[in-house]
Enzyme design. Structure first.
Site, PDB file in Angstrom:
ATOM      1  CG  ASP A  86      -1.811   1.149   1.358  1.00 52.81           C
ATOM      2  OD1 ASP A  86      -2.285   1.630   0.324  1.00 52.81           O
ATOM      3  OD2 ASP A  86      -2.032   1.610   2.490  1.00 52.81           O
ATOM      4  CG  ASP A  88      -1.925   7.428   1.225  1.00 56.41           C
ATOM      5  OD1 ASP A  88      -1.162   8.394   1.109  1.00 56.41           O
ATOM      6  OD2 ASP A  88      -2.832   7.162   0.405  1.00 56.41           O
ATOM      7  CG  ASP A 369      -2.275   2.147   6.810  1.00 58.96           C
ATOM      8  OD1 ASP A 369      -2.958   2.904   7.522  1.00 58.96           O
ATOM      9  OD2 ASP A 369      -2.507   1.980   5.598  1.00 58.96           O
TER      10      ASP A 369
END
Length: 512
Positions: A86, A88, A369
């Site tokens: 990912d 961000d 995250d």
């Protein structure tokens, strides 16, 4: 408290109880479940003093390594051929400035578009108010912290910025434990609670709570559902503007990790295939990755997918890939029949990705995250191995390593063991002493909680149990760490082994 610390304290407890048994008079040695010891006030006071002295004589646990990678499940990196990421808060770590920007932009939308009172413009973002992983009760307008059993952590239930008392919480819920259908109703299309599990939700939680407090302070009636919907819509609408502002001044918002380049070089040198799947637009990702890895960052990646719209990317097989025409800044209309290095793809779906790349389950390790949105589906339905990047670990481990926390939590565990041993006494005078111990134990709980966050405590545990966030983290992430570059500390062929946990019915410690 991390599992290793707890086991160390349990070992001390075994030592303490052994000393207690040896020091007790003969009349107090009967330990059978259906027998009663002959206690006295003096005996309890001496037990307390002896336990405290022996605990003070013990060496505190070793510090937890800030750069460690922690394993929930055994993971052999020799089996991993493909690494995915990912963007961000996985590859890109933002400073507090991004949270403040989101907060200010969202607040402005509430005022200009939704006609909220001009007075809320004076509100300021409080980074220290909330922690990740909380739940927002949309119907009742409460921000709450829950453990893995959906039990509320009393003292961490807020209406606006106001902490509710134990009695107020009980009057609302009539129980400390919330039913699963209420907490996870969104899985059946009946959303009553929102789980705020990513770092972008921090400004949203703060704005929700502060606006609700503003309404209460000014005796303005409001509907909690409408407030939640308005704040959610306002925060959701500002992402394009946030992306433009951040990408213009990327160095003001993004934290540069010089060891990240080393991490990707190691992967390429060892023949690993690398890809990225992000919901962010490509121009925003390009600005950030250029800042983090340099102008040639795309050379590391065999597949780059932007605007993926996760989690639909993982579940909706009717979303075809679109090729981005970088010169015209438009997406093309033709079918995508192959995924090539150097090209940028938009939208798409996981089923098509695996078909085109011929990747097979356990040879893929994907990092994100958000334990649920990023990792749950690929783990449960596609057998990918998963890693979670949890930036809060840096701060939390620093707290764990502090001498104050070790002393507070250590004595708390020993005192709790003493309480357990004496809780069934009948004599009112003796019970009065035990109640005093419980008051001290509760004070220690609050003190250790406040070391992490004075409102909600640790991201990872309530007083005794893992949090709801931790339950998902441990279920959907094979490994977790604070940043990707921590993997540089390990061989590319390293095997991560989960620590053997102590089950409730097993020995407290294998050593006496």
């Amino acid at each position: 408290m991390l599992p290793g610390t707890m086991r160390s304290l349990q070992s001390v407890y075994v030592c303490l109880t052994s000393v207690w048994a040896r020091s007790a008079p003969a009349t107090n040695r009967c330990i059978g479940m259906n027998h009663k010891r002959e206690y006295s006030v003096e005996f309890l006071q001496k037990c307390y003093q002896d336990h405290h002295k022996l605990w003070e004589s013990k060496k505190a646990p070793d510090n937890v390594n800030l750069r460690a990678v922690f394993a929930n499940n055994e993971l052999d990196l020799r089996d991993v051929r493909v690494y995915g990421f990912d963007y961000d808060y996985t590859l890109a770590h933002y400073n507090e400035g991004v949270e403040r920007l989101i907060y200010e932009l969202g607040k402005n939308v509430l005022i200009t578009k939704y006609r909220y009172p001009e007075g809320i413009r004076q509100l300021e973002y409080n980074h220290d108010f909330a922690v990740r992983g909380l739940h927002y009760d949309i119907e009742r307008g409460l921000l709450v912290k829950m453990d893995q059993f959906q039990q509320l952590q009393i003292g961490s239930v807020f209406r606006g910025m106001t902490r509710l008392t134990h009695q107020e919480v009980f009057d609302i819920y009539h129980s400390r434990s919330l039913p699963l259908h209420y907490v996870e109703g969104h899985l059946r299309g009946d959303t009553k609670m929102a789980h705020l599990a990513d770092l972008f939700s921090m400004p949203e939680m703060c704005l929700l709570s502060q606006v609700a407090q503003y309404f209460m302070d000014h005796d303005l009636p409001y509907h909690s559902v409408m407030l939640f919907n308005d704040v959610k819509a306002a925060i959701g609408s500002i992402h394009p503007e946030m992306h433009r502002i951040v990408s213009r001044d990327i160095g003001d918002y993004l934290i540069h990790d010089p060891k990240l380049v080393t991490f990707f070089k190691r992967l390429k040198e060892n023949g690993k295939e690398i890809f990225i799947i992000t919901n962010s637009p490509f121009y925003f990702v390009n600005a950030g990755m250029t800042y983090l890895l340099g102008e040639e960052w795309r050379d590391y990646f065999s597949v780059v997918i932007a605007s993926a719209k996760k989690p639909a990317f993982f579940t909706d097989s009717m979303r075809p890939f679109r090729l981005l025409d970088e010169e015209l800044h438009i997406q093309t209309w033709g079918p995508v029949t192959e995924l090539l290095p150097g090209k940028i793809y938009l939208e798409g779906n996981l089923k098509h990705l695996q078909e085109l790349k011929e990747w097979k389950g356990e040879e893929v390790l994907y990092f994100g995250d958000h334990p649920y949105s990023d990792l749950a589906d690929v783990s449960l339905n596609h057998s990918w191995r998963t890693g979670a990047i949890i930036w809060e670990l840096d701060f939390e481990i620093q707290c764990l390593n502090s001498a104050e926390y070790k002393a507070t939590s250590g004595w708390q565990v020993v005192l709790q063991s003493l309480i357990e041993s004496c809780q069934d006494l009948d004599d009112p005078e003796l019970l009065k002493i035990v109640r005093q111990w419980e008051e001290e134990r509760d004070m220690l709980r609050r003190k250790s909680k406040d070391m992490f966050n004075s409102h909600f405590g640790s991201v990872f545990r309530t007083h005794n149990n893992p949090t709801y966030f931790s339950r998902r983290l441990f279920r959907f992430a094979d490994i977790y760490t604070s940043r990707l570059s921590n993997l540089n500390e390990y061989s590319i062929n390293h095997t991560f082994y989960p620590r053997r946990g102590v089950l409730p019915h097993e020995y407290k410690s294998l050593f006496v």
